[in-house]
Scaffold this motif. Structure first.
Motif, PDB file in Angstrom:
ATOM      1  N   ARG A  84       5.230  -9.599 -17.882  1.00  0.00           N
ATOM      2  CA  ARG A  84       5.847  -9.565 -16.554  1.00  0.00           C
ATOM      3  C   ARG A  84       4.977  -8.668 -15.677  1.00  0.00           C
ATOM      4  N   VAL A  85       4.431  -9.215 -14.610  1.00  0.00           N
ATOM      5  CA  VAL A  85       3.428  -8.503 -13.807  1.00  0.00           C
ATOM      6  C   VAL A  85       4.061  -7.970 -12.531  1.00  0.00           C
ATOM      7  N   LEU A  86       3.869  -6.683 -12.283  1.00  0.00           N
ATOM      8  CA  LEU A  86       4.333  -6.028 -11.059  1.00  0.00           C
ATOM      9  C   LEU A  86       3.141  -5.478 -10.300  1.00  0.00           C
ATOM     10  N   GLY A  87       3.228  -5.574  -8.987  1.00  0.00           N
ATOM     11  CA  GLY A  87       2.248  -4.910  -8.149  1.00  0.00           C
ATOM     12  C   GLY A  87       2.766  -3.550  -7.728  1.00  0.00           C
ATOM     13  N   ILE A  88       1.855  -2.581  -7.549  1.00  0.00           N
ATOM     14  CA  ILE A  88       2.243  -1.216  -7.165  1.00  0.00           C
ATOM     15  C   ILE A  88       1.354  -0.782  -6.005  1.00  0.00           C
ATOM     16  N   ALA A  89       1.982  -0.187  -4.991  1.00  0.00           N
ATOM     17  CA  ALA A  89       1.237   0.246  -3.805  1.00  0.00           C
ATOM     18  C   ALA A  89       1.727   1.617  -3.366  1.00  0.00           C
ATOM     19  N   SER A  90       0.918   2.295  -2.529  1.00  0.00           N
ATOM     20  CA  SER A  90       1.259   3.640  -2.042  1.00  0.00           C
ATOM     21  C   SER A  90       0.956   3.748  -0.552  1.00  0.00           C
ATOM     22  N   ALA A  91       1.635   4.675   0.095  1.00  0.00           N
ATOM     23  CA  ALA A  91       1.395   4.948   1.516  1.00  0.00           C
ATOM     24  C   ALA A  91       1.749   6.398   1.808  1.00  0.00           C
ATOM     25  N   ILE A  92       1.251   6.899   2.931  1.00  0.00           N
ATOM     26  CA  ILE A  92       1.588   8.242   3.412  1.00  0.00           C
ATOM     27  C   ILE A  92       2.261   8.076   4.763  1.00  0.00           C
ATOM     28  N   HIS A  93       3.363   8.827   4.976  1.00  0.00           N
ATOM     29  CA  HIS A  93       4.091   8.734   6.239  1.00  0.00           C
ATOM     30  C   HIS A  93       4.371  10.142   6.765  1.00  0.00           C
ATOM     31  N   ALA A  94       4.063  10.345   8.012  1.00  0.00           N
ATOM     32  CA  ALA A  94       4.318  11.644   8.651  1.00  0.00           C
ATOM     33  C   ALA A  94       5.550  11.525   9.540  1.00  0.00           C
ATOM     34  N   GLY A  95       6.367  12.589   9.580  1.00  0.00           N
ATOM     35  CA  GLY A  95       7.554  12.596  10.422  1.00  0.00           C
ATOM     36  C   GLY A  95       8.802  12.201   9.674  1.00  0.00           C
ATOM     37  N   GLU A  96       9.954  12.245  10.409  1.00  0.00           N
ATOM     38  CA  GLU A  96      11.258  11.985   9.808  1.00  0.00           C
ATOM     39  C   GLU A  96      11.868  10.653  10.252  1.00  0.00           C
ATOM     40  N   GLU A  97      11.147   9.921  11.096  1.00  0.00           N
ATOM     41  CA  GLU A  97      11.643   8.621  11.544  1.00  0.00           C
ATOM     42  C   GLU A  97      11.125   7.538  10.616  1.00  0.00           C
ATOM     43  N   TRP A  98      12.043   6.763  10.023  1.00  0.00           N
ATOM     44  CA  TRP A  98      11.624   5.756   9.053  1.00  0.00           C
ATOM     45  C   TRP A  98      11.478   4.397   9.730  1.00  0.00           C
ATOM     46  N   PRO A  99      10.421   3.663   9.404  1.00  0.00           N
ATOM     47  CA  PRO A  99      10.269   2.303   9.941  1.00  0.00           C
ATOM     48  C   PRO A  99      11.445   1.417   9.535  1.00  0.00           C
ATOM     49  N   ALA A 100      11.708   0.387  10.324  1.00  0.00           N
ATOM     50  CA  ALA A 100      12.828  -0.507  10.034  1.00  0.00           C
ATOM     51  C   ALA A 100      12.568  -1.353   8.800  1.00  0.00           C
ATOM     52  N   ILE A 101      11.299  -1.705   8.592  1.00  0.00           N
ATOM     53  CA  ILE A 101      10.953  -2.560   7.461  1.00  0.00           C
ATOM     54  C   ILE A 101       9.753  -1.975   6.709  1.00  0.00           C
ATOM     55  N   GLN A 102       9.581  -2.406   5.461  1.00  0.00           N
ATOM     56  CA  GLN A 102       8.502  -1.887   4.624  1.00  0.00           C
ATOM     57  C   GLN A 102       7.119  -2.259   5.167  1.00  0.00           C
ATOM     58  N   HIS A 103       7.007  -3.379   5.852  1.00  0.00           N
ATOM     59  CA  HIS A 103       5.720  -3.834   6.367  1.00  0.00           C
ATOM     60  C   HIS A 103       5.112  -2.874   7.382  1.00  0.00           C
ATOM     61  N   ASP A 104       5.936  -1.991   7.942  1.00  0.00           N
ATOM     62  CA  ASP A 104       5.425  -1.070   8.962  1.00  0.00           C
ATOM     63  C   ASP A 104       4.689   0.130   8.371  1.00  0.00           C
ATOM     64  N   PHE A 105       4.755   0.299   7.031  1.00  0.00           N
ATOM     65  CA  PHE A 105       3.941   1.336   6.388  1.00  0.00           C
ATOM     66  C   PHE A 105       2.515   0.811   6.177  1.00  0.00           C
ATOM     67  N   GLU A 106       1.562   1.721   6.118  1.00  0.00           N
ATOM     68  CA  GLU A 106       0.165   1.361   5.836  1.00  0.00           C
ATOM     69  C   GLU A 106      -0.063   1.490   4.326  1.00  0.00           C
ATOM     70  N   PHE A 107       0.262   0.441   3.607  1.00  0.00           N
ATOM     71  CA  PHE A 107       0.184   0.493   2.145  1.00  0.00           C
ATOM     72  C   PHE A 107      -1.246   0.277   1.643  1.00  0.00           C
ATOM     73  N   ARG A 108      -1.512   0.944   0.527  1.00  0.00           N
ATOM     74  CA  ARG A 108      -2.772   0.763  -0.194  1.00  0.00           C
ATOM     75  C   ARG A 108      -2.426   0.262  -1.592  1.00  0.00           C
ATOM     76  N   LEU A 109      -3.105  -0.795  -2.049  1.00  0.00           N
ATOM     77  CA  LEU A 109      -2.836  -1.354  -3.372  1.00  0.00           C
ATOM     78  C   LEU A 109      -3.361  -0.425  -4.460  1.00  0.00           C
ATOM     79  N   GLU A 110      -2.446  -0.004  -5.364  1.00  0.00           N
ATOM     80  CA  GLU A 110      -2.835   0.837  -6.499  1.00  0.00           C
ATOM     81  C   GLU A 110      -3.265  -0.016  -7.701  1.00  0.00           C
ATOM     82  N   GLY A 111      -2.645  -1.190  -7.853  1.00  0.00           N
ATOM     83  CA  GLY A 111      -3.024  -2.060  -8.953  1.00  0.00           C
ATOM     84  C   GLY A 111      -1.849  -2.840  -9.510  1.00  0.00           C
ATOM     85  N   LEU A 112      -2.006  -3.322 -10.724  1.00  0.00           N
ATOM     86  CA  LEU A 112      -1.013  -4.161 -11.391  1.00  0.00           C
ATOM     87  C   LEU A 112      -0.587  -3.534 -12.711  1.00  0.00           C
ATOM     88  N   ALA A 113       0.675  -3.766 -13.057  1.00  0.00           N
ATOM     89  CA  ALA A 113       1.182  -3.344 -14.361  1.00  0.00           C
ATOM     90  C   ALA A 113       1.786  -4.559 -15.054  1.00  0.00           C
TER      91      ALA A 113
END
Length: 814
Positions: A435-464
């Motif tokens: 069963r393959v999962l993708g894993i990604a990471s992002a950094i966010h500054a401030g206390e206001e959260w985006p409405a959706i996940q797509h608004d983060f600047e994700f970087r692909l970490e890899g697959l598990a």
């Protein structure tokens, strides 16, 4: 961490406030069951006969009938009480469950045992067991339509009240109980939570119609016989007795009781196979299941995940060969852990934590001091979830996401050649059954959260790639289904390659359709293909309903497994909804007709086998009962119109009923399944229990016995009515016993070899009773018999036995 109540505090509160339930379902005690039996037509006919004998001055006959009344009543009450105990046990098993904290430990208890002061642990899909106040929560929504009528879920925050009977539709929370049972909001407005009830099933309705029709025929013949006897013999009291005898002979009073007994005890037997019946109609339907739609994870596999492979920056790491975790994979494992719950229940998330404890304990990649401040849940639109963590750097938050590779690649905005390369890597891992999962990471500054996940600047970490071993008994269970004409269809959210690898391992077919392909397909094209698809991959819960509906329209009897809130519509729509007992939500369990207590596919197959056994044994019991009533009715009717001495009086029918009832209730209910029960294709769900051919067969078998016995009676009349009656009655008893053996299996020899200790007890009792009424003077006078010598008994035995088995022998010869 909450300590919750101690066990002593909980026990004391339970004694003070009582159980967390409204008025419990009323249980039928022995007296109520006995009162119901006294209202049965057969009971009333026996009592009426006793009074007629009393008025005729025949006290012996009256007392004998009174004895038979109590014996028949005792057998019925015993069986009904046994059924009631089975139903009560099923109600206890289906009581809603609750997760609470007691003495600092999480524990799962019956919802009725929740008390004021308990700490509740609530998650998506849980039915809230009592009124409570939220202590903490995250993204918490509750469906309160049961109380308010409003269909939209209500968002809740800490210190907000939540109410018993409502449903958590999103998020998680911790709450303290402040009211239970009748003191709760649902208790005050008098609503009751549903539990297992002895419902009127389609089969019960069919039997009720059959009994109603035979009762009408019985009443009509009763009037004809009484009038005919009164006119021919000018003896209206004895005419009334003859009419009552004939009515008793025709009336199949055991049919409704047999059906209730079989369904209730069948549900109890199925529960012993780790499948809990919430609705009795499912017991009828199980044997007709033609398609089993099953989830892969935890049903076909063990749901015991371990990380078997990693891929980062194009490099693979196989843990079957590697004994260490190279530095370049540390960040991938770190964010896999951060994208999981702190104290996980899900086996995949547990696998990430186990990997971190194994390789990252002495590194900077484990963050015990970090805190989750926001979550983004998995949704049908995006099969990925994210956790936002408050890091040690002021104002900086770490974001970790995991999900299907396609969703993670979308979050990371991969395209072109890079996307193709990563898809190839996913395919390579999935072909190994991982069963393959993708894993990604992002950094966010401030206390206001985006409405959706797509608004983060994700970087692909890899697959598990996670390995989940196939359950040991699944390949054999799939083979049994194939032999039984049952299609097994895998419906999974996993990738088609992973699902295909598992399907090959367990012996399933390989034709695959994905969720996106299903959505893009025209309805007519899907209708054509759905009957050939073995694997539905990357399917979201709402697509399960579309699959179920399409299969039903093709005439299939569909069983569907599910565990989540969104699975409820498909579970409701399927003929047999099967909820997961261990990992399933309360919503899924309440929508389903069966609950799989061990989440094991093999248990479903065992339940189907039991369902077929129950249906087959019901058919045998009804066929036997119908067959033996034919000669009894004929022997009550023919002497009147032939102007012969009557063969039967009510006492004779009561004696025969002592054979028929235990055989139907005890012997056929305890019959083991035939060896061929899982070798034949499933029957039609709406097919009558006794079809036209079965009815004709039973009628012919009974007709052959009737013809043989009436000829035996007529041939012995010159030697006296008492001798002829004893010969005919003995032959009929032997014929009934032979009918049991003939009806146990398609093959007479196979029927004799099948073990069933109750059979021999019943047959031994019937034979002993027959010898008693033939040879003891008191019973001879009571039954109107003369003594029979061994030659007479042997002749009765031969005629009765051969007449009963002759039809079975002819059927087997064909």
């Amino acid at each position: 961490m909450y300590e919750g109540l101690t066990q002593e505090e909980a026990r004391a509160t339970l004694e003070r406030d009582g159980y967390n339930e409204l008025a419990p379902p009323e249980r039928r005690d022995l007296w109520k069951i006995a009162l119901e039996v006294m209202k049965e037509p057969m009971f009333l006919l026996l009592v009426a006969s006793g009074f007629i004998y009393f008025f005729l001055g025949d006290m012996g006959e009256a007392l004998a009938l009174l004895f038979f009344v109590f014996v028949v009543m005792g057998i019925t009450v015993y069986q009904e009480n046994r059924t009631e105990r089975a139903l009560c046990a099923l109600r206890d098993l289906t009581s809603p469950r609750a997760n609470v904290v007691r003495e600092g430990k999480d524990c799962r208890i019956a919802g009725r045992e929740v008390v004021v002061g308990d700490i509740l642990l609530l998650a998506k899909g849980d039915r809230i067991p009592a009124d409570a106040v939220l202590l903490e929560c995250n993204d918490f929504f509750a469906d309160e339509s049961l109380l308010t009528g409003e269909s939209a879920p209500v968002r809740k925050f800490p210190s907000f009240p939540i109410h018993a009977g409502t449903m958590v539709t999103q998020g998680k929370g911790v709450a303290r109980v402040n009211a239970t049972g009748a003191a709760s909001g649902i208790g005050r407005i008098g609503l009751a939570i549903q539990s297992v009830e002895p419902l009127k099933t389609p089969l019960q309705q069919e039997v009720a119609r059959f009994v109603k029709n035979l009762t009408f025929v019985s009443a009509l013949l009763f009037v004809i016989l009484v009038v005919s006897y009164g006119i021919l013999h000018a003896d209206w009291l004895n005419g009334l007795l003859a009419g009552i005898t004939m009515a008793m002979a025709i009336l199949p009073e055991e049919f409704p009781v047999v059906l209730t007994v079989f369904l209730a005890l069948g549900a109890w037997r199925i529960a012993k196979s780790q499948v809990l019946t919430r609705r009795l109609p499912a017991v009828e339907t199980l044997g007709a299941a033609s398609v089993l739609c099953v989830d892969k994870t935890g049903t076909l596999t063990e749901n015991r995940m371990s990380v078997a492979s990693l891929c980062s920056d194009g490099r693979f790491l196989d843990f079957s060969e590697a004994g260490a975790l190279p530095e370049e994979f540390h960040s991938l494992v770190e964010y896999g852990i951060l994208a999981s719950e702190v104290d996980p229940f899900d086996p995949m998330e547990k696998a990430f934590h186990d990997l971190g404890e194994r390789f990252l304990l002495e590194t900077e990649h484990l963050h015990q001091d970090w805190e989750i401040v926001h979550e983004y849940s998995l949704s049908p639109e995006l099969l990925a979830m994210s956790h936002v963590w408050k890091s040690s750097k002021r104002g900086i938050h770490a974001v970790a996401a995991k999900g299907s590779p396609e969703a993670i690649f979308s979050l990371c905005h991969l395209e072109g050649e890079e996307l193709r390369e990563w898809n190839d890597r996913v395919g390579k891992m999935a072909q190994q059954g991982l069963r393959v999962l993708g894993i990604a990471s992002a950094i966010h500054a401030g206390e206001e959260w985006p409405a959706i996940q797509h608004d983060f600047e994700f970087r692909l970490e890899g697959l598990a790639g996670l390995f989940d071993p196939v359950r040991a008994g699944v390949p054999d269970a799939v083979r049994q289904c194939r032999e039984a004409g049952i299609r097994v269809v895998m419906v999974t959210g996993d990738s088609p390659l992973t699902a295909g690898a598992i399907a090959k391992r367990i012996g399933m077919g390989s034709e695959t359709l994905t969720g996106p392909e299903l959505d893009a397909m025209e309805e007519a094209e899907f209708e054509k293909r759905v009957g050939r698809i073995d694997i539905f991959a990357r399917v979201v819960p709402l697509q399960k309903l579309k699959i179920v509906d399409a299969l039903i329209r093709q005439g299939e009897t569909v069983a569907m497994t599910g565990d989540g809130v969104n699975d409820a519509p498909a579970l409701k729509a399927a003929h047999i909804g099967v909820a997961m007992g261990r990992r399933g939500t309360d919503v899924a369990r309440e929508a389903a007709s069966l609950v799989l207590l061990d989440d094991d596919f093999s248990s479903i197959v065992r339940a189907v086998k039991l369902g077929r056994r129950i249906h087959a044994n019901l058919g045998k019991a009804f066929s036997f009962s119908f067959s033996v009533h034919v000669p009894i009715a004929g022997l009550s009717l023919i002497p009147v119109f032939m102007n012969w001495p009557l063969i039967f009086q009510p006492v004779h029918i009561a004696f025969l009923q002592l054979i028929i009832d235990p055989v139907c209730y005890l012997v056929f209910e305890a019959e083991e399944a035939d060896a061929s029960v899982m070798k034949a294709p499933p029957g039609k769900r709406d097919a009558p229990l006794l079809g036209a051919s079965a009815m004709i067969g039973s009628f012919l078998q009974g007709g052959i016995v009737l013809l043989s016995v009436i000829l035996l009676y007529a041939g012995n009349l010159p030697e006296g009515a008492e001798h002829a009656r004893a010969m005919a009655f003995s032959a009929l008893v032997f014929a009934n016993l032979a009918t049991i053996l003939a009806g146990r299996s398609d093959s007479m020899l196979a029927g004799l070899r099948k073990p069933n200790p109750l059979l021999w007890w019943v047959m031994g009792g019937a034979f002993s009773g027959l010898l008693g009424v033939i040879h003891f003077p008191f019973f001879q006078r009571l039954f109107g018999f003369s003594s029979l010598d061994p030659a007479d008994l042997l002749l009765s035995f031969a005629i009765g036995t051969l007449s009963a088995i002759s039809y079975a022998l002819l059927r087997n010869a064909r």
